[in-house]
Scaffold this motif. Structure first.
Motif, PDB file in Angstrom:
ATOM      1  N   VAL A  57      -6.248  -4.406  -5.887  1.00 48.27           N
ATOM      2  CA  VAL A  57      -5.783  -3.043  -6.156  1.00 48.27           C
ATOM      3  C   VAL A  57      -4.508  -3.084  -7.005  1.00 48.27           C
ATOM      4  O   VAL A  57      -3.644  -3.929  -6.826  1.00 48.27           O
ATOM      5  N   ASN A  58      -4.448  -2.169  -7.962  1.00 47.44           N
ATOM      6  CA  ASN A  58      -3.248  -2.053  -8.792  1.00 47.44           C
ATOM      7  C   ASN A  58      -2.992  -0.578  -9.105  1.00 47.44           C
ATOM      8  O   ASN A  58      -3.807   0.294  -8.776  1.00 47.44           O
ATOM      9  N   LEU A  59      -1.867  -0.299  -9.707  1.00 49.06           N
ATOM     10  CA  LEU A  59      -1.460   1.075  -9.961  1.00 49.06           C
ATOM     11  C   LEU A  59      -2.429   1.836 -10.877  1.00 49.06           C
ATOM     12  O   LEU A  59      -2.773   2.985 -10.572  1.00 49.06           O
ATOM     13  N   PRO A  60      -2.909   1.254 -11.981  1.00 49.15           N
ATOM     14  CA  PRO A  60      -3.874   2.001 -12.798  1.00 49.15           C
ATOM     15  C   PRO A  60      -5.126   2.417 -12.013  1.00 49.15           C
ATOM     16  O   PRO A  60      -5.640   3.526 -12.191  1.00 49.15           O
ATOM     17  N   MET A  61      -5.613   1.549 -11.128  1.00 49.35           N
ATOM     18  CA  MET A  61      -6.780   1.889 -10.301  1.00 49.35           C
ATOM     19  C   MET A  61      -6.473   3.088  -9.410  1.00 49.35           C
ATOM     20  O   MET A  61      -7.269   4.022  -9.312  1.00 49.35           O
ATOM     21  N   LEU A  62      -5.338   3.049  -8.761  1.00 48.41           N
ATOM     22  CA  LEU A  62      -4.980   4.116  -7.832  1.00 48.41           C
ATOM     23  C   LEU A  62      -4.769   5.438  -8.560  1.00 48.41           C
ATOM     24  O   LEU A  62      -5.213   6.491  -8.096  1.00 48.41           O
ATOM     25  N   LEU A  63      -4.125   5.398  -9.706  1.00 44.61           N
ATOM     26  CA  LEU A  63      -3.954   6.627 -10.502  1.00 44.61           C
ATOM     27  C   LEU A  63      -5.304   7.219 -10.879  1.00 44.61           C
ATOM     28  O   LEU A  63      -5.505   8.432 -10.788  1.00 44.61           O
ATOM     29  N   GLU A  64      -6.218   6.379 -11.284  1.00 45.65           N
ATOM     30  CA  GLU A  64      -7.547   6.863 -11.674  1.00 45.65           C
ATOM     31  C   GLU A  64      -8.262   7.501 -10.492  1.00 45.65           C
ATOM     32  O   GLU A  64      -8.916   8.537 -10.629  1.00 45.65           O
ATOM     33  N   ALA A 112       0.832  -1.213   0.000  1.00 54.50           N
ATOM     34  CA  ALA A 112       0.000   0.000   0.000  1.00 54.50           C
ATOM     35  C   ALA A 112       0.859   1.251   0.000  1.00 54.50           C
ATOM     36  O   ALA A 112       0.614   2.197  -0.760  1.00 54.50           O
ATOM     37  N   THR A 113       1.871   1.265   0.842  1.00 49.77           N
ATOM     38  CA  THR A 113       2.779   2.415   0.923  1.00 49.77           C
ATOM     39  C   THR A 113       3.430   2.677  -0.421  1.00 49.77           C
ATOM     40  O   THR A 113       3.460   3.813  -0.913  1.00 49.77           O
ATOM     41  N   TYR A 114       3.946   1.629  -1.042  1.00 43.17           N
ATOM     42  CA  TYR A 114       4.675   1.807  -2.287  1.00 43.17           C
ATOM     43  C   TYR A 114       3.758   2.055  -3.485  1.00 43.17           C
ATOM     44  O   TYR A 114       4.159   2.749  -4.428  1.00 43.17           O
ATOM     45  N   LEU A 115       2.553   1.539  -3.461  1.00 41.73           N
ATOM     46  CA  LEU A 115       1.598   1.894  -4.520  1.00 41.73           C
ATOM     47  C   LEU A 115       1.322   3.398  -4.492  1.00 41.73           C
ATOM     48  O   LEU A 115       1.333   4.054  -5.525  1.00 41.73           O
ATOM     49  N   LEU A 116       1.075   3.925  -3.299  1.00 45.42           N
ATOM     50  CA  LEU A 116       0.793   5.356  -3.180  1.00 45.42           C
ATOM     51  C   LEU A 116       2.015   6.190  -3.558  1.00 45.42           C
ATOM     52  O   LEU A 116       1.888   7.169  -4.295  1.00 45.42           O
ATOM     53  N   LYS A 117       3.200   5.800  -3.108  1.00 44.02           N
ATOM     54  CA  LYS A 117       4.416   6.537  -3.466  1.00 44.02           C
ATOM     55  C   LYS A 117       4.638   6.526  -4.972  1.00 44.02           C
ATOM     56  O   LYS A 117       5.038   7.533  -5.559  1.00 44.02           O
ATOM     57  N   THR A 118       4.400   5.397  -5.610  1.00 44.71           N
ATOM     58  CA  THR A 118       4.581   5.289  -7.051  1.00 44.71           C
ATOM     59  C   THR A 118       3.566   6.151  -7.795  1.00 44.71           C
ATOM     60  O   THR A 118       3.914   6.860  -8.744  1.00 44.71           O
ATOM     61  N   ALA A 119       2.325   6.118  -7.351  1.00 41.43           N
ATOM     62  CA  ALA A 119       1.291   6.955  -7.977  1.00 41.43           C
ATOM     63  C   ALA A 119       1.652   8.432  -7.846  1.00 41.43           C
ATOM     64  O   ALA A 119       1.511   9.205  -8.803  1.00 41.43           O
ATOM     65  N   GLU A 120       2.139   8.823  -6.682  1.00 37.15           N
ATOM     66  CA  GLU A 120       2.514  10.222  -6.469  1.00 37.15           C
ATOM     67  C   GLU A 120       3.745  10.598  -7.286  1.00 37.15           C
ATOM     68  O   GLU A 120       3.893  11.748  -7.685  1.00 37.15           O
ATOM     69  N   MET A 121       4.619   9.653  -7.568  1.00 34.35           N
ATOM     70  CA  MET A 121       5.757   9.920  -8.431  1.00 34.35           C
ATOM     71  C   MET A 121       5.269  10.272  -9.840  1.00 34.35           C
ATOM     72  O   MET A 121       5.823  11.140 -10.507  1.00 34.35           O
ATOM     73  N   ILE A 122       4.193   9.630 -10.256  1.00 36.11           N
ATOM     74  CA  ILE A 122       3.666   9.839 -11.606  1.00 36.11           C
ATOM     75  C   ILE A 122       2.821  11.110 -11.704  1.00 36.11           C
ATOM     76  O   ILE A 122       2.974  11.882 -12.650  1.00 36.11           O
ATOM     77  N   ILE A 123       1.943  11.353 -10.722  1.00 37.22           N
ATOM     78  CA  ILE A 123       1.027  12.502 -10.855  1.00 37.22           C
ATOM     79  C   ILE A 123       1.201  13.574  -9.788  1.00 37.22           C
ATOM     80  O   ILE A 123       0.440  14.537  -9.758  1.00 37.22           O
ATOM     81  N   GLY A 124       2.196  13.417  -8.949  1.00 41.39           N
ATOM     82  CA  GLY A 124       2.473  14.447  -7.956  1.00 41.39           C
ATOM     83  C   GLY A 124       1.930  14.091  -6.585  1.00 41.39           C
ATOM     84  O   GLY A 124       1.005  13.299  -6.444  1.00 41.39           O
ATOM     85  N   THR A 125       2.529  14.700  -5.581  1.00 40.06           N
ATOM     86  CA  THR A 125       2.149  14.458  -4.201  1.00 40.06           C
ATOM     87  C   THR A 125       0.734  14.929  -3.950  1.00 40.06           C
ATOM     88  O   THR A 125       0.329  15.996  -4.415  1.00 40.06           O
ATOM     89  N   GLN A 126       0.004  14.135  -3.218  1.00 39.66           N
ATOM     90  CA  GLN A 126      -1.379  14.452  -2.878  1.00 39.66           C
ATOM     91  C   GLN A 126      -1.384  15.073  -1.488  1.00 39.66           C
ATOM     92  O   GLN A 126      -1.119  14.398  -0.511  1.00 39.66           O
ATOM     93  N   GLY A 127      -1.659  16.368  -1.402  1.00 39.22           N
ATOM     94  CA  GLY A 127      -1.543  17.089  -0.154  1.00 39.22           C
ATOM     95  C   GLY A 127      -2.632  16.807   0.860  1.00 39.22           C
ATOM     96  O   GLY A 127      -2.435  16.950   2.048  1.00 39.22           O
ATOM     97  N   GLU A 128      -3.789  16.408   0.417  1.00 42.79           N
ATOM     98  CA  GLU A 128      -4.904  16.206   1.339  1.00 42.79           C
ATOM     99  C   GLU A 128      -4.954  14.767   1.840  1.00 42.79           C
ATOM    100  O   GLU A 128      -4.257  13.905   1.340  1.00 42.79           O
ATOM    101  N   ASN A 129      -5.775  14.531   2.824  1.00 43.22           N
ATOM    102  CA  ASN A 129      -5.926  13.184   3.380  1.00 43.22           C
ATOM    103  C   ASN A 129      -6.966  12.390   2.610  1.00 43.22           C
ATOM    104  O   ASN A 129      -7.908  11.860   3.186  1.00 43.22           O
ATOM    105  N   LEU A 170      -6.934   9.037  -7.977  1.00 41.71           N
ATOM    106  CA  LEU A 170      -6.320  10.338  -7.727  1.00 41.71           C
ATOM    107  C   LEU A 170      -6.720  11.361  -8.791  1.00 41.71           C
ATOM    108  O   LEU A 170      -6.898  12.539  -8.488  1.00 41.71           O
ATOM    109  N   LEU A 171      -6.888  10.904 -10.008  1.00 46.79           N
ATOM    110  CA  LEU A 171      -7.290  11.816 -11.084  1.00 46.79           C
ATOM    111  C   LEU A 171      -8.775  12.157 -11.017  1.00 46.79           C
ATOM    112  O   LEU A 171      -9.190  13.228 -11.446  1.00 46.79           O
TER     113      LEU A 171
END
Length: 129
Positions: A91-98, A12-29, A100-101
């Motif tokens: 859960v996978n990276l494409p899901m998490l990116l979507e 979970a930690t690394y999925l979120l870090k990877t997603a944020e590497m691609i689309i930027g840090t998510q400032g909110e909770n 966030l978008l």
């Protein structure tokens, strides 16, 4: 919609870090994570999950787990009897990116969950040479 990712180890930690590497840090909770380790008991995980759910009371909640039949999924599935939330496993990276978008769009929980599940399935491709 609040998102909670529960996985074995630190996935979970690394999925979120990877997603944020691609689309930027998510400032909110928007997204919270729970990592489930070998030394953790099912009861410990259940307590952590209940505490997170209670933090989000009054909001739509989507819980993402890594593996159907794994402890994170089983605990979340059992809590569906007591609490209202959406649950998607695999859960996978494409899901998490979507997710966030989509956060800025006005969509119902059901629309988000359907779209996320579709994105997860569509991200799996077999490529032949």
């Amino acid at each position: 919609m609040k998102i909670l990712i529960i996985t074995h180890g630190e996935l979970a930690t690394y999925l979120l870090k990877t997603a944020e590497m691609i689309i930027g840090t998510q400032g909110e909770n928007l997204i919270e994570i729970i990592n489930f380790y070998p030394q953790d008991s099912m009861e410990t995980l259940k307590e952590k999950l209940i505490n997170q759910i209670k933090k989000f009371i009054g909001e739509e909640i989507l819980i993402l787990t890594d593996l159907k039949g794994g402890t994170p999924f089983n605990v979340a599935f059992l809590l569906l009897k007591e609490y209202k939330f959406y649950l998607i496993t695999g859960v996978n990276l494409p899901m998490l990116l979507e997710i966030l978008l989509l956060k800025e769009e006005e969509k119902t929980g059901e629309e988000v969950v359907k779209k996320i599940a579709d994105i997860g399935r569509d991200g799996i491709c077999i490529v032949y040479s």
